[in-house]
Design an enzyme around this catalytic site. Structure first.
Site, PDB file in Angstrom:
ATOM      1  N   GLU A 181       0.713  -1.237  -0.023  1.00 36.20           N
ATOM      2  CA  GLU A 181      -0.100   0.023   0.122  1.00 36.20           C
ATOM      3  C   GLU A 181       0.945   1.254  -0.166  1.00 36.20           C
ATOM      4  OE1 GLU A 181      -2.537  -0.621   3.368  1.00 36.20           O
ATOM      5  OE2 GLU A 181      -3.268  -2.447   2.404  1.00 36.20           O
ATOM      6  N   ASN A 223       2.173  -5.189  -3.344  1.00 33.33           N
ATOM      7  CA  ASN A 223       0.735  -5.388  -2.831  1.00 33.33           C
ATOM      8  C   ASN A 223      -0.201  -4.224  -2.408  1.00 33.33           C
ATOM      9  OD1 ASN A 223      -1.182  -7.562  -2.150  1.00 33.33           O
ATOM     10  ND2 ASN A 223      -0.818  -6.923   0.046  1.00 33.33           N
ATOM     11  N   HIS A 259     -10.238  -6.162  -1.613  1.00 31.46           N
ATOM     12  CA  HIS A 259     -11.157  -6.029  -0.528  1.00 31.46           C
ATOM     13  C   HIS A 259     -12.233  -5.505  -1.287  1.00 31.46           C
ATOM     14  CE1 HIS A 259      -8.885  -7.336   2.845  1.00 31.46           C
ATOM     15  NE2 HIS A 259      -7.834  -6.734   2.320  1.00 31.46           N
ATOM     16  N   GLU A 288      -6.004 -10.827  -0.762  1.00 28.58           N
ATOM     17  CA  GLU A 288      -6.866 -10.418   0.400  1.00 28.58           C
ATOM     18  C   GLU A 288      -8.327 -10.506   0.051  1.00 28.58           C
ATOM     19  OE1 GLU A 288      -5.209  -7.192   2.624  1.00 28.58           O
ATOM     20  OE2 GLU A 288      -3.123  -7.899   2.096  1.00 28.58           O
ATOM     21  N   ASP A 290     -12.132 -10.685  -0.028  1.00 27.02           N
ATOM     22  CA  ASP A 290     -13.421 -10.771   0.706  1.00 27.02           C
ATOM     23  C   ASP A 290     -14.379  -9.742  -0.135  1.00 27.02           C
ATOM     24  OD1 ASP A 290     -12.493  -8.271   1.810  1.00 27.02           O
ATOM     25  OD2 ASP A 290     -12.263  -9.236   3.636  1.00 27.02           O
TER      26      ASP A 290
HETATM   27  O1  9MR Z   1      -7.097  -8.387   8.944  1.00 25.79           O
HETATM   28  C1  9MR Z   1      -6.294  -7.427   9.366  1.00 25.79           C
HETATM   29  C2  9MR Z   1      -6.865  -6.829  10.666  1.00 25.79           C
HETATM   30  O2  9MR Z   1      -6.746  -7.777  11.771  1.00 25.79           O
HETATM   31  C3  9MR Z   1      -5.885  -5.709  11.334  1.00 25.79           C
HETATM   32  O3  9MR Z   1      -6.772  -5.247  12.519  1.00 25.79           O
HETATM   33  C4  9MR Z   1      -5.903  -4.447  10.135  1.00 25.79           C
HETATM   34  C5  9MR Z   1      -5.036  -3.638  10.870  1.00 25.79           C
HETATM   35  O4  9MR Z   1      -4.663  -2.789   9.846  1.00 25.79           O
HETATM   36  O5  9MR Z   1      -5.249  -5.150   9.384  1.00 25.79           O
HETATM   37  C6  9MR Z   1      -5.932  -6.194   8.401  1.00 25.79           C
HETATM   38  O6  9MR Z   1      -5.352  -6.543   7.107  1.00 25.79           O
HETATM   39  C7  9MR Z   1      -5.150  -5.522   6.340  1.00 25.79           C
HETATM   40  C8  9MR Z   1      -3.952  -6.208   5.462  1.00 25.79           C
HETATM   41  O7  9MR Z   1      -2.995  -6.451   6.445  1.00 25.79           O
HETATM   42  C9  9MR Z   1      -3.380  -5.173   4.540  1.00 25.79           C
HETATM   43  N1  9MR Z   1      -4.477  -4.959   3.705  1.00 25.79           N
HETATM   44  C10 9MR Z   1      -5.857  -4.415   4.326  1.00 25.79           C
HETATM   45  C11 9MR Z   1      -6.260  -5.557   5.216  1.00 25.79           C
HETATM   46  C12 9MR Z   1      -7.558  -4.965   5.802  1.00 25.79           C
HETATM   47  O8  9MR Z   1      -7.500  -4.025   6.742  1.00 25.79           O
END
Ligand code: 9MR
Length: 376
Positions: A181, A223, A259, A288, A290
């Site tokens: 990101e 990513n 997402h 990722e 969903d």
């Molecule tokens: O799923 C992850 C969640 O448990 C955390 O609280 C969150 C904090 O930023 O991150 C989520 O995973 C993220 C991933 O690492 C990067 N892309 C976005 C995902 C969803 O927020």
């Protein structure tokens, strides 16, 4: 590189599948909606119907938003969860356990336990691991985010972290999300990324070089989310990828997190986006996935919503299957029980392919069928 062909063939014969090993399928889910048609492979785990040149993965729940829940560490304590994780997938992504704040909580202390456990589990169950992530603006420990470091110190900190973490799992990681990101929606480098802000964008190339030195076999990825449609962000990644490749930086892949929300349309241009990176000679991946939706007052999605959700999942899978070197397809969790979505989007949810009790939604059945057809 030999281009792979994934011409969809006939649905697998049920008799073939029975010899592979069948799990009992649940006829109904908690909403009372009958499971979708099976096409002869009901109950066969996803990993058994996935084309051989593709990994089917999931995030491994733990840490992050789960810290607030009754089961703070699903991967460790939820046995049914572990069974589905082992049975359905041949790729695993630590959801939080390899992020800086978890694995490097103090400047001179690493916490490898949870990540080690996932890597061990993966090896035992014939799974590869996606490492996530090395250079990101979020989930950095306070000692780093609030520390007062010179540029030289920061550079040394990042280099040491990458050599330590990537080196520890050398030879055991299929793909690393090296840079996560790094661009905003306008295609500008995110200034909240401490590395980019303090050291300049050139640090991205260094991160890739260090990761490659630490583990020459891991495929190294860019990513991001919001790259499912063409636009400024995708343009920025394409330009960066071209530059890195021209500079002989060890970049191997570009990944779309995917997402998705049903408030917006299905990503019908994702295939074209992935193809642009495939054309550069890179692997591509979905990392990722969903698909969240606005929940009715009852909290239970309607049959129509579930059908639409299944179509979104299929659109993303079809895009990956249609691009030669899309080699990894990962869901951001497989059960709503541990999904990050309701914590971050309070009115939305039901984003994964299974209910809380691991029974399957239409989206699961659609993925299974689409994978089976592609495997032939
Ligand atoms: O799923 C992850 C969640 O448990 C955390 O609280 C969150 C904090 O930023 O991150 C989520 O995973 C993220 C991933 O690492 C990067 N892309 C976005 C995902 C969803 O927020």
């Amino acid at each position: 590189m030999t281009k792979k062909s994934r011409v969809a063939a006939a649905v697998l014969a049920a008799s073939t599948l029975l010899t592979i090993g069948v799990q009992p399928a649940r006829a109904e889910n908690t909403s009372g909606t009958p499971a979708a048609g099976h096409g002869g492979h009901a109950g066969v785990p996803l990993r058994r119907v996935t084309p051989r040149d593709l990994k089917i993965g999931t995030a491994v729940a733990g840490g992050g938003h789960h810290l607030e829940q009754d089961y703070p560490d699903p991967f460790t304590y939820d046995k049914p969860y572990r069974r589905v994780l082992a049975g359905e997938f041949n790729s695993a992504s630590p959801e939080n356990q390899m992020k800086w704040e978890f694995i490097h909580p103090e400047r001179n202390r690493y916490n490898f336990g949870p990540a080690d456990a996932i890597v061990r589990f993966a090896r035992r169950h014939g799974q590869v691991v996606r490492g996530h992530t090395l250079l990101w603006h979020s989930q950095n420990p306070a000692w780093l985010a609030e520390g007062q470091f010179s540029k030289a110190e920061l550079r040394a900190i990042l280099k040491q972290h990458i050599f330590t973490v990537v080196g520890r799992y050398r030879g055991q990681i299929h793909q690393w999300d090296v840079a996560n990101e790094i661009f905003d929606g306008n295609g500008a480098y995110r200034q909240e990324n401490i590395w980019i802000r303090e050291l300049g964008p050139g640090i991205v190339a260094d991160a890739f070089r260090w990761a490659h030195q630490a583990d020459p076999r891991a495929q190294l990825f860019l990513n991001d989310y919001g790259v499912e449609w063409p636009g400024a962000k995708v343009d920025a990644y394409e330009a960066l990828a071209e530059q890195l490749l021209a500079d002989r930086v060890p970049l191997h892949g570009f990944a779309s997190q995917a997402h998705l929300s049903m408030r917006y349309g299905a990503p019908d241009q994702l295939r074209a986006v992935l193809q642009r990176f495939d054309d550069l000679g890179l692997y591509t991946a979905i990392t990722e996935l969903d698909v969240r939706m606005d929940l009715p007052e009852s909290g239970v999605p309607t049959a129509e919503q579930l059908t639409t959700q299944a179509q979104y999942y299929k659109t993303v899978l079809d895009a990956c299957l249609a691009v030669d070197d899309c080699n990894s397809f990962t869901l951001w969790g497989f059960t709503d029980k541990y999904s990050w979505v309701p914590v971050f989007f309070p009115t939305e949810g039901a984003a994964t392919v299974m209910w809380d009790d691991f029974t399957r939604k239409p989206a699961y059945e659609t993925l299974q069928q689409t994978l089976a057809e592609a495997r032939g």
